[in-house]
Scaffold this active site. Structure first.
Site, PDB file in Angstrom:
ATOM      1  N   CYS A   1       0.821  -1.215   0.000  1.00  0.00           N
ATOM      2  CA  CYS A   1       0.000   0.000   0.000  1.00  0.00           C
ATOM      3  C   CYS A   1       0.857   1.268   0.000  1.00  0.00           C
ATOM      4  CB  CYS A   1      -0.953  -0.004   1.188  1.00  0.00           C
ATOM      5  SG  CYS A   1      -0.121  -0.046   2.779  1.00  0.00           S
TER       6      CYS A   1
ATOM      7  N   CYS B   1       7.153   0.654  -2.268  1.00  0.00           N
ATOM      8  CA  CYS B   1       7.103  -0.747  -2.696  1.00  0.00           C
ATOM      9  C   CYS B   1       6.745  -0.847  -4.181  1.00  0.00           C
ATOM     10  CB  CYS B   1       6.101  -1.531  -1.859  1.00  0.00           C
ATOM     11  SG  CYS B   1       6.485  -1.521  -0.098  1.00  0.00           S
TER      12      CYS B   1
END
Length: 79
Positions: free
Chosen positions: A10, A14
């Site tokens: 989220c 990432c």
């Protein structure tokens, strides 16, 4: 070659690491799978306490940093 990006899924960091990793794999033209691991228990099993992390063939190569495409290229070339 099996490449995993470990992260919560989220956060922008990432996603960026996953994108950069896929770009590096394409640039090198290597046969590699890129998988995003978001399961917190799996992440902890690697001993990771900060994300994102980059794992190549079950070896943790980077933790808590968004690597650039160039940095990932360098890592993959040296394996």
């Amino acid at each position: 070659m099996e490449i995993k990006v470990l992260g919560t899924g989220c956060c922008n960091k990432c996603s960026t690491l996953t994108k950069n990793t896929k770009e590096a794999v394409m640039a090198l033209g290597i046969n590699a799978s890129v998988e995003e691991i978001t399961d917190i228990e799996k992440i902890i099993s690697y001993g990771i306490m900060r994300t994102p992390a980059l794992v190549v063939d079950e070896k943790v190569l980077s933790v808590g940093k968004v690597l650039s495409v160039e940095e990932i290229l360098s890592i993959l070339k040296n394996l």
